[in-house]
Each structure stands twice: as structure tokens, then as C-alpha cells.
Design an enzyme around this catalytic site. Structure first.
Site, short mmCIF file in Angstrom:
data_model
loop_
_atom_site.label_atom_id
_atom_site.label_comp_id
_atom_site.label_asym_id
_atom_site.label_seq_id
_atom_site.Cartn_x
_atom_site.Cartn_y
_atom_site.Cartn_z
N ASP A 12 -40.98 -52.94 -77.15
CA ASP A 12 -42.42 -53.14 -77.30
C ASP A 12 -42.85 -54.26 -76.36
O ASP A 12 -43.06 -55.41 -76.78
CB ASP A 12 -42.75 -53.44 -78.77
CG ASP A 12 -42.56 -52.23 -79.66
OD1 ASP A 12 -42.70 -51.09 -79.15
OD2 ASP A 12 -42.26 -52.40 -80.84
N LYS A 31 -35.89 -47.86 -77.78
CA LYS A 31 -37.06 -47.11 -78.21
C LYS A 31 -38.25 -47.40 -77.30
O LYS A 31 -38.68 -48.54 -77.18
CB LYS A 31 -37.40 -47.47 -79.66
CG LYS A 31 -38.49 -46.59 -80.25
CD LYS A 31 -38.64 -46.82 -81.75
CE LYS A 31 -39.49 -48.02 -82.07
NZ LYS A 31 -40.90 -47.88 -81.67
N ASP A 52 -40.78 -42.80 -78.93
CA ASP A 52 -41.53 -42.93 -80.18
C ASP A 52 -43.03 -42.70 -79.92
O ASP A 52 -43.82 -43.63 -79.94
CB ASP A 52 -41.28 -44.33 -80.77
CG ASP A 52 -41.84 -44.49 -82.17
OD1 ASP A 52 -42.17 -43.47 -82.81
OD2 ASP A 52 -41.95 -45.65 -82.61
N LYS A 106 -44.86 -40.57 -81.73
CA LYS A 106 -45.51 -40.25 -83.01
C LYS A 106 -46.60 -39.18 -82.80
O LYS A 106 -47.77 -39.39 -83.11
CB LYS A 106 -46.12 -41.50 -83.65
CG LYS A 106 -45.08 -42.54 -84.04
CD LYS A 106 -45.66 -43.59 -84.96
CE LYS A 106 -44.66 -44.65 -85.34
NZ LYS A 106 -44.28 -45.55 -84.24
N HIS A 122 -49.03 -36.11 -83.15
CA HIS A 122 -49.78 -35.58 -84.29
C HIS A 122 -50.93 -34.78 -83.70
O HIS A 122 -51.96 -35.34 -83.32
CB HIS A 122 -50.30 -36.77 -85.13
CG HIS A 122 -51.08 -36.35 -86.34
ND1 HIS A 122 -51.72 -37.27 -87.15
CD2 HIS A 122 -51.34 -35.15 -86.87
CE1 HIS A 122 -52.34 -36.62 -88.13
NE2 HIS A 122 -52.12 -35.35 -87.98
N ASP A 123 -50.75 -33.43 -83.60
CA ASP A 123 -51.79 -32.62 -82.95
C ASP A 123 -51.70 -31.19 -83.46
O ASP A 123 -50.89 -30.89 -84.35
CB ASP A 123 -51.63 -32.71 -81.42
CG ASP A 123 -52.98 -32.67 -80.72
OD1 ASP A 123 -53.79 -31.79 -81.05
OD2 ASP A 123 -53.22 -33.50 -79.82
N PRO A 138 -50.73 -27.19 -83.51
CA PRO A 138 -49.41 -26.61 -83.23
C PRO A 138 -49.14 -26.33 -81.75
O PRO A 138 -48.06 -26.69 -81.24
CB PRO A 138 -49.41 -25.32 -84.07
CG PRO A 138 -50.31 -25.65 -85.22
CD PRO A 138 -51.40 -26.51 -84.65
N THR A 141 -43.98 -48.04 -92.04
CA THR A 141 -43.47 -49.16 -92.84
C THR A 141 -44.50 -50.29 -92.96
O THR A 141 -44.31 -51.23 -93.72
CB THR A 141 -42.17 -49.71 -92.22
OG1 THR A 141 -42.30 -49.71 -90.80
CG2 THR A 141 -40.99 -48.86 -92.60
N ARG A 146 -35.41 -56.57 -90.97
CA ARG A 146 -35.55 -58.01 -90.78
C ARG A 146 -34.30 -58.74 -91.27
O ARG A 146 -33.97 -58.65 -92.45
CB ARG A 146 -36.76 -58.55 -91.55
CG ARG A 146 -38.11 -58.09 -91.01
CD ARG A 146 -38.41 -58.72 -89.67
NE ARG A 146 -39.69 -58.32 -89.11
CZ ARG A 146 -39.90 -57.23 -88.35
NH1 ARG A 146 -38.90 -56.42 -88.07
NH2 ARG A 146 -41.10 -56.96 -87.87
N GLY A 185 -37.21 -54.45 -83.60
CA GLY A 185 -38.06 -54.85 -82.50
C GLY A 185 -38.17 -56.35 -82.39
O GLY A 185 -37.34 -57.02 -81.75
N ARG A 186 -39.19 -56.90 -83.03
CA ARG A 186 -39.49 -58.33 -82.86
C ARG A 186 -38.36 -59.30 -83.17
O ARG A 186 -38.25 -60.32 -82.47
CB ARG A 186 -40.76 -58.67 -83.66
CG ARG A 186 -42.01 -58.12 -82.98
CD ARG A 186 -43.21 -58.08 -83.90
NE ARG A 186 -43.09 -57.02 -84.88
CZ ARG A 186 -44.07 -56.66 -85.70
NH1 ARG A 186 -45.23 -57.28 -85.67
NH2 ARG A 186 -43.89 -55.67 -86.56
O1 C5P Z 1 -40.97 -55.40 -84.37
P1 C5P Z 1 -40.49 -54.48 -85.42
O2 C5P Z 1 -39.02 -54.63 -85.74
O3 C5P Z 1 -41.35 -54.48 -86.65
O4 C5P Z 1 -40.63 -53.05 -84.72
C1 C5P Z 1 -40.67 -51.87 -85.40
C2 C5P Z 1 -40.87 -50.75 -84.41
O5 C5P Z 1 -40.74 -49.53 -85.13
C3 C5P Z 1 -42.24 -50.71 -83.74
O6 C5P Z 1 -42.01 -50.27 -82.41
C4 C5P Z 1 -43.02 -49.68 -84.50
O7 C5P Z 1 -43.91 -48.97 -83.68
C5 C5P Z 1 -41.93 -48.75 -85.00
N1 C5P Z 1 -42.18 -48.02 -86.24
C6 C5P Z 1 -42.50 -48.63 -87.44
N2 C5P Z 1 -42.72 -47.88 -88.56
C7 C5P Z 1 -42.61 -46.55 -88.51
C8 C5P Z 1 -42.28 -45.93 -87.31
C9 C5P Z 1 -42.05 -46.70 -86.19
O8 C5P Z 1 -42.55 -49.85 -87.50
N3 C5P Z 1 -42.76 -45.82 -89.61
#
Ligand code: C5P
Length: 235
Positions: free
Chosen positions: A15, A37, A64, A66, A68-69, A71, A119, A180, A209-210
Site C-alpha cells: 500500500d 499484495k 487485490d 476487489k 464488484h460489477d 457478470p 475487516t 496485528r 500491511g502497515r
Molecule cells: O495495513 P493493514 O495490515 O491493515 O492492511 C490490510 C490490507 O488488507 C489493506 O491493503 C486492505 O486493503 C486489505 N484488506 C482488508 N480487509 C479486507 C480485504 C482486504 O483490510 N476484507
């Protein structure tokens, strides 16, 4: 990659806003991470070059988008993504049966992942959208819908892993963002879990990610998460 190799269980979210930052993060962490990702931020900025950068490092690409459209658009977009050789591609479960089916029949060897409930959404947010039930109920309902449409991969919070595993069985491939390490900043995520607990709950692939991207030393943060995953896998 061997399932017991922690790298096969970790996908690092790139990201970041540009290719240079993505390449730097890949270079710092690829020793500990098997998949990268490419999400909406990076793909919007640089497109397929991001996928190529991941493949050039010898890693798997998790695209990733995601999707959504309708068919027809789903099917054609999934086919284009699959032709780039990405290992994983996300579509939204709420796109409905026919869109998911078109995605499924056009995915080739790319593993399609149905996003169940983000999430970042909690029960109150789901209610505001109009999705009945709490996150667990909604995730289970959407996963079953995607399963019937032919998908076998699911993105869900680690809190729903046990339920989805019980409902769908061993064939389901469960991907969990919202990871986390103990004490890490949660940010906008609501339904989080530590790497070890997510593995213990049955997650097949953790999206991080973070906690790595924003660490003072991303390589060290990735190595530490890989260590925790290795330990959890051995228990
Ligand atoms: O920074 P962090 O660990 O929260 O990153 C989570 C990554 O997972 C982000 O790139 C976010 O777009 C992705 N993601 C998410 N929840 C989902 C699907 C994907 O957080 N249900």
C-alpha cells in the site's frame, strides 16, 4: 512453496503510492514474504507494472482489486487479470451469484478470493449498510454464496476463520487481513488478530500491511512476523 514455510503464509500489502516505493519494500522484505499484495492504491497509480515488479522478485502476486460489477464485466476483467499470471485475485462476495460464477469460470489458474466482510466493518457499520446479522453471520452467508458459485478462496477476518472452516471444510482457502502483532497500532481495522492466533484459528494466508510498511525497519518487522508464524505452525 512448502505450506510449512512461513513465507507461503504471509502476503505483504504494497500500500504505497508509486513503483519506486513498492520496489524498495519488496527488496527489503522478500526474504520473509512469499506474496505481495497489489491493491487499489498502487494499481491505480501504476497498473500492471506493479504486478511485473512482484514477479521480477520471484514472488507471487496477490492482486487485490476487489472487483464488484455485472457478470459480463466481472468475467472479462477476471480473465485479463488472470492473463497477467497473478496467483490471487479478489472479488466482492456481495457482487452476487452470477457475477461470482462468471469470475470463477474465467479465472484460469489464478486463485479467486471472495471478500466476505471487510475487516474494517463492525456490527454497527454492517447494520448501517443493511447487511443483516453481525460480521460472523454475514461472512458465513457471503462465503456460502461464493462457494456455490464455484469459489474456494475467501477473505475474512481471523475471527470468522473457525466458523468458515467448520462450514466449508478443508478445501476452503482462508485469507485474513487485519493482522496485528501484539501491541501494534490497529489503525482503521476493527476485527484484528495476532499472526500466531490467526494461524491457530486456521488461516491459510495472512495479509499484513502497515505493521511492516510503517515499521522503522520493515525487514526486521517482516522477519519477526515470519518468526511468529513459523512458531505457530510448529505447534
Ligand atoms: O495495513 P493493514 O495490515 O491493515 O492492511 C490490510 C490490507 O488488507 C489493506 O491493503 C486492505 O486493503 C486489505 N484488506 C482488508 N480487509 C479486507 C480485504 C482486504 O483490510 N476484507
Amino acid at each position: 512453496m512448502d505450506e510449512a514455510d512461513p513465507r507461503s503464509r504471509i502476503a505483504l500489502a504494497l500500500d504505497v503510492p508509486d513503483l519506486e516505493a513498492a520496489k524498495a519494500l519488496i527488496q527489503q522484505t522478500h526474504e520473509h514474504v512469499g506474496a505481495f499484495k497489489v491493491g487499489l492504491e498502487l494499481y491505480t497509480a501504476v497498473g500492471p507494472a506493479a504486478v511485473e515488479a512482484v514477479h521480477a522478485a520471484g514472488a507471487e502476486c496477490f492482486l487485490d482489486l476487489k472487483l464488484h460489477d455485472i457478470p459480463a464485466t466481472m468475467g472479462r476483467s477476471v480473465a485479463r487479470a488472470a492473463s497477467m499470471g497473478v496467483a490471487y485475485l479478489t472479488v466482492h462476495g456481495v457482487a452476487g451469484h452470477e457475477s461470482l460464477h462468471q469470475a470463477s469460470v474465467n479465472a484460469g489458474s489464478t486463485r479467486l478470493l471472495a471478500v466476505t466482510v471487510l475487516t474494517s466493518l463492525d456490527a454497527a457499520a454492517l447494520q448501517a449498510i443493511g447487511l443483516a446479522g453481525g460480521p460472523r453471520e454475514a461472512a458465513e452467508r457471503l462465503a456460502k454464496l461464493a462457494w456455490r458459485a464455484g469459489l474456494r478462496g475467501f477473505v475474512t477476518s481471523a475471527h470468522e476463520c473457525t466458523t468458515l472452516r467448520a462450514t466449508l471444510g478443508e478445501e476452503a482457502f482462508l485469507v485474513t487481513p487485519g493482522i496485528r502483532p501484539a501491541g501494534a497500532d490497529v489503525g482503521d481495522q476493527k476485527r484484528v488478530m495476532t499472526p500466531a492466533d490467526a494461524i491457530a484459528a486456521g488461516a491459510d494466508l495472512l495479509v499484513v500491511g502497515r505493521p511492516i510498511r510503517d515499521a522503522a525497519d520493515p525487514a526486521q518487522a517482516a522477519a519477526e512476523i515470519a518468526r511468529q508464524v513459523r512458531l505457530a505452525l510448529s505447534q
